[in-house]
Write an enzyme that holds these catalytic residues in place. Sequence first.
Site, PDB file in Angstrom:
ATOM      1  N   GLY A 239       0.678  -1.238   0.075  1.00 33.32           N
ATOM      2  CA  GLY A 239       0.013  -0.020  -0.078  1.00 33.32           C
ATOM      3  C   GLY A 239       0.777   1.181   0.066  1.00 33.32           C
ATOM      4  O   GLY A 239       0.138   2.368  -0.118  1.00 33.32           O
ATOM      5  N   GLU A 275       3.516  -6.594   1.922  1.00 29.16           N
ATOM      6  CA  GLU A 275       3.595  -6.944   0.453  1.00 29.16           C
ATOM      7  C   GLU A 275       3.330  -5.821  -0.603  1.00 29.16           C
ATOM      8  O   GLU A 275       2.193  -5.656  -0.969  1.00 29.16           O
ATOM      9  CB  GLU A 275       1.925  -7.729   0.564  1.00 29.16           C
ATOM     10  CG  GLU A 275       1.856  -8.825   1.300  1.00 29.16           C
ATOM     11  CD  GLU A 275       0.361  -9.193   1.640  1.00 29.16           C
ATOM     12  OE1 GLU A 275      -0.629  -8.684   1.328  1.00 29.16           O
ATOM     13  OE2 GLU A 275       0.104 -10.372   2.164  1.00 29.16           O
ATOM     14  N   GLY A 277       3.580  -3.768  -3.814  1.00 33.05           N
ATOM     15  CA  GLY A 277       3.665  -3.956  -5.160  1.00 33.05           C
ATOM     16  C   GLY A 277       4.200  -2.584  -5.999  1.00 33.05           C
ATOM     17  O   GLY A 277       5.189  -2.534  -6.619  1.00 33.05           O
ATOM     18  N   ARG A 278       3.139  -1.516  -5.722  1.00 29.50           N
ATOM     19  CA  ARG A 278       3.513  -0.370  -6.548  1.00 29.50           C
ATOM     20  C   ARG A 278       4.631   0.271  -6.348  1.00 29.50           C
ATOM     21  O   ARG A 278       5.400   0.964  -7.299  1.00 29.50           O
ATOM     22  CB  ARG A 278       2.379   0.615  -6.291  1.00 29.50           C
ATOM     23  CG  ARG A 278       2.230   1.704  -7.089  1.00 29.50           C
ATOM     24  CD  ARG A 278       1.126   2.709  -6.314  1.00 29.50           C
ATOM     25  NE  ARG A 278      -0.067   1.961  -6.194  1.00 29.50           N
ATOM     26  CZ  ARG A 278      -1.188   2.235  -6.746  1.00 29.50           C
ATOM     27  NH1 ARG A 278      -1.192   2.661  -7.997  1.00 29.50           N
ATOM     28  NH2 ARG A 278      -2.483   1.838  -6.083  1.00 29.50           N
ATOM     29  N   ARG A 314      -5.436   2.948 -16.186  1.00 29.84           N
ATOM     30  CA  ARG A 314      -5.611   3.635 -14.855  1.00 29.84           C
ATOM     31  C   ARG A 314      -6.343   5.011 -14.830  1.00 29.84           C
ATOM     32  O   ARG A 314      -6.881   5.460 -14.120  1.00 29.84           O
ATOM     33  CB  ARG A 314      -4.337   3.845 -14.303  1.00 29.84           C
ATOM     34  CG  ARG A 314      -3.597   2.444 -13.886  1.00 29.84           C
ATOM     35  CD  ARG A 314      -2.364   2.653 -12.740  1.00 29.84           C
ATOM     36  NE  ARG A 314      -2.712   2.819 -11.747  1.00 29.84           N
ATOM     37  CZ  ARG A 314      -2.583   4.019 -11.048  1.00 29.84           C
ATOM     38  NH1 ARG A 314      -2.090   5.061 -11.603  1.00 29.84           N
ATOM     39  NH2 ARG A 314      -3.148   4.281 -10.002  1.00 29.84           N
ATOM     40  N   TYR A 318      -9.536   5.137 -12.779  1.00 24.80           N
ATOM     41  CA  TYR A 318      -9.368   5.850 -11.411  1.00 24.80           C
ATOM     42  C   TYR A 318      -9.271   7.425 -11.617  1.00 24.80           C
ATOM     43  O   TYR A 318      -8.973   8.102 -10.634  1.00 24.80           O
ATOM     44  CB  TYR A 318      -8.274   5.160 -10.688  1.00 24.80           C
ATOM     45  CG  TYR A 318      -8.092   3.957 -10.620  1.00 24.80           C
ATOM     46  CD1 TYR A 318      -8.838   3.099  -9.802  1.00 24.80           C
ATOM     47  CD2 TYR A 318      -7.100   3.036 -11.259  1.00 24.80           C
ATOM     48  CE1 TYR A 318      -8.929   1.799  -9.803  1.00 24.80           C
ATOM     49  CE2 TYR A 318      -6.734   1.852 -11.200  1.00 24.80           C
ATOM     50  CZ  TYR A 318      -7.845   1.166 -10.478  1.00 24.80           C
ATOM     51  OH  TYR A 318      -7.657  -0.245 -10.535  1.00 24.80           O
ATOM     52  N   CYS A 346     -12.665   3.618 -29.148  1.00 23.44           N
ATOM     53  CA  CYS A 346     -13.930   4.258 -29.439  1.00 23.44           C
ATOM     54  C   CYS A 346     -14.644   4.377 -28.325  1.00 23.44           C
ATOM     55  O   CYS A 346     -15.647   3.883 -27.893  1.00 23.44           O
ATOM     56  CB  CYS A 346     -14.609   3.613 -30.693  1.00 23.44           C
ATOM     57  SG  CYS A 346     -13.589   3.315 -31.894  1.00 23.44           S
ATOM     58  N   GLU A 347     -14.177   5.145 -27.352  1.00 23.69           N
ATOM     59  CA  GLU A 347     -14.715   5.770 -26.166  1.00 23.69           C
ATOM     60  C   GLU A 347     -14.125   6.951 -25.631  1.00 23.69           C
ATOM     61  O   GLU A 347     -12.910   7.461 -25.521  1.00 23.69           O
ATOM     62  CB  GLU A 347     -14.428   4.574 -24.853  1.00 23.69           C
ATOM     63  CG  GLU A 347     -15.150   3.514 -25.174  1.00 23.69           C
ATOM     64  CD  GLU A 347     -15.128   2.790 -23.643  1.00 23.69           C
ATOM     65  OE1 GLU A 347     -15.235   3.314 -22.802  1.00 23.69           O
ATOM     66  OE2 GLU A 347     -15.275   1.557 -23.972  1.00 23.69           O
ATOM     67  N   TYR A 375       0.423  -2.025 -12.211  1.00 24.95           N
ATOM     68  CA  TYR A 375      -1.087  -2.103 -12.917  1.00 24.95           C
ATOM     69  C   TYR A 375      -1.039  -1.106 -13.934  1.00 24.95           C
ATOM     70  O   TYR A 375      -1.960  -0.723 -14.542  1.00 24.95           O
ATOM     71  CB  TYR A 375      -1.792  -0.920 -11.657  1.00 24.95           C
ATOM     72  CG  TYR A 375      -1.603  -1.833 -10.088  1.00 24.95           C
ATOM     73  CD1 TYR A 375      -2.135  -3.008  -9.845  1.00 24.95           C
ATOM     74  CD2 TYR A 375      -0.823  -1.055  -9.178  1.00 24.95           C
ATOM     75  CE1 TYR A 375      -2.041  -3.623  -8.432  1.00 24.95           C
ATOM     76  CE2 TYR A 375      -0.798  -1.455  -7.948  1.00 24.95           C
ATOM     77  CZ  TYR A 375      -1.268  -2.953  -7.598  1.00 24.95           C
ATOM     78  OH  TYR A 375      -0.877  -3.360  -6.301  1.00 24.95           O
TER      79      TYR A 375
HETATM   80  N1  LLP Z   1      -1.583  -6.896  -0.719  1.00 25.75           N
HETATM   81  C1  LLP Z   1      -2.868  -7.223  -0.946  1.00 25.75           C
HETATM   82  C2  LLP Z   1      -3.635  -8.135  -0.146  1.00 25.75           C
HETATM   83  C3  LLP Z   1      -3.559  -6.068  -1.966  1.00 25.75           C
HETATM   84  O1  LLP Z   1      -4.870  -6.258  -2.206  1.00 25.75           O
HETATM   85  C4  LLP Z   1      -2.645  -5.248  -2.621  1.00 25.75           C
HETATM   86  C5  LLP Z   1      -3.159  -4.565  -3.851  1.00 25.75           C
HETATM   87  C6  LLP Z   1      -1.361  -5.430  -2.350  1.00 25.75           C
HETATM   88  C7  LLP Z   1      -0.827  -6.320  -1.396  1.00 25.75           C
HETATM   89  C8  LLP Z   1      -0.494  -4.286  -3.178  1.00 25.75           C
HETATM   90  O2  LLP Z   1      -0.585  -3.051  -2.760  1.00 25.75           O
HETATM   91  P1  LLP Z   1       0.480  -1.934  -3.485  1.00 25.75           P
HETATM   92  O3  LLP Z   1       1.918  -2.059  -2.461  1.00 25.75           O
HETATM   93  O4  LLP Z   1       0.779  -2.437  -4.788  1.00 25.75           O
HETATM   94  O5  LLP Z   1      -0.330  -0.602  -3.185  1.00 25.75           O
HETATM   95  N2  LLP Z   1      -5.111  -1.211  -9.706  1.00 25.75           N
HETATM   96  C9  LLP Z   1      -5.121  -0.316  -8.774  1.00 25.75           C
HETATM   97  C10 LLP Z   1      -4.456  -0.880  -7.282  1.00 25.75           C
HETATM   98  C11 LLP Z   1      -5.167  -2.013  -7.047  1.00 25.75           C
HETATM   99  C12 LLP Z   1      -4.561  -2.635  -5.623  1.00 25.75           C
HETATM  100  C13 LLP Z   1      -4.946  -3.652  -5.086  1.00 25.75           C
HETATM  101  N3  LLP Z   1      -4.629  -4.446  -4.021  1.00 25.75           N
HETATM  102  C14 LLP Z   1      -4.185   0.854  -9.393  1.00 25.75           C
HETATM  103  O6  LLP Z   1      -4.021   0.929 -10.413  1.00 25.75           O
HETATM  104  O7  LLP Z   1      -4.177   1.960  -8.687  1.00 25.75           O
END
Ligand code: LLP
Length: 421
Positions: A239, A275, A277-278, A314, A318, A346-347, A375
Amino acid sequence: MDHFLYRDGVLHAEDVPLPEIAASVGTPFYVYSAATLTRHFKLFQEALNWTDHLICFAIKSNSNLAVLKLLGDLGAGMDVVSGGEYRRARAAGVPGDRVVFSGVGKTREEITYVLENGIRQFNVESEPELEAISQIASKMGVTAPIALRVNPDVDAKTHEKIATGKSENKFGIPIAKARAVYALAAKLPGIDVVGVDVHIGSQLTDLEPFEAAFTKVRDLTLALREDGHDIRRLDLGGGLGIPYERSNSAPPLPIEYGQVIERALGDLGCEIEIEPGRLIAGNAGLLVTSVIHLKEGEGRDFLILDAAMNDLVRPSMYGAHHDIVPVIEPSPGTPSAPYDIVGPVCETGDTFAKARDMTPLAPGDLVAFRSAGAYGAVMSSEYNSRPLIPEVLVQGSEFALIRARPTFAEMLARDSIPEWL
Ligand code: LLP
């Protein structure tokens, strides 16, 4: 910091000029920097070096096998949310005991497959899921390590579609009910309770919601230990946000996030899992696209690119901001003008930015979307029968295609027309 810089007026990925990659694979394409991925992973390692930890990369943010292999080789674990992501983690060489399985709707097929092939822990989101895991594990004669994902009812102060820690969201077990569900878990056959899991949302740019959630996890952990559970692992989710708009945002750093964790939970003697990701992948990737046309509209001009919402959803999904920069650096003082930057789908929703100031561009010129490594490719589709775009990995002066663009023949061959038609 990333490794996408102008050198002699040309935007590079590490030591490779982007026009060289464009000439080799065609546009649009995603490009990732190995050095940036490594750097971001190491920032989390440093932030948690005060304790035993495992950084489980959230595969949902970028699931390319080459990216997973690179991170896995650095020691990363993986956070997966489907049987497909689990298979990707394993195909990238990550052992099962470094993979955690999250998600609200694990199927019996997925649970069985993962138990057969090795798993560090299930992050369990409901009582029915707990019971299903118990049944399947006991039938197989194995024990499933589990943490319960608790919903701390904390406002993550992020976009409503990616906030997960409020009681109205579908995720986790309400924290007030957690002790009762842990008591159930302890009685069920085939279940080994190892820890507590929480994840409150994504793209958090403030540490306060993390602190609030972690404090609740602390209180719960103490209560669970009193109840006789051996809580030895805390999974704190992902997150941490990234600066999408370089000119005006500076989210907290991993080291500060690590300090929040240490303050709230450091004395519990638990192994810490996170965990992210981003933060690892987001600013390690660009989407590179070329200008198809410039079109004069009424009161606005359009810059029409060969990338579209199906390649990077995105902005339309969003309202997300991505910095968009020319690959050939404009000379200082070049005047800019506002453009609506759009794709060919086409949107009307296929709009990346409105009234964005850009220096002059011509058809064929390359532009790059920053912060597109997370993402981006994973959320792409073939809407409008546009082929999935290639992914490229750069390391120093080398680059390699890590996902090829399908041919039209391959795309069409996936469909079949019934013989009775
Ligand atoms: N752990 C769990 C259980 C999650 O649901 C998520 C993200 C993460 C870890 C990783 O979160 P991060 O560190 O990446 O913020 N598609 C959206 C983001 C969806 C995130 C869903 N869950 C976007 O493009 O902003």
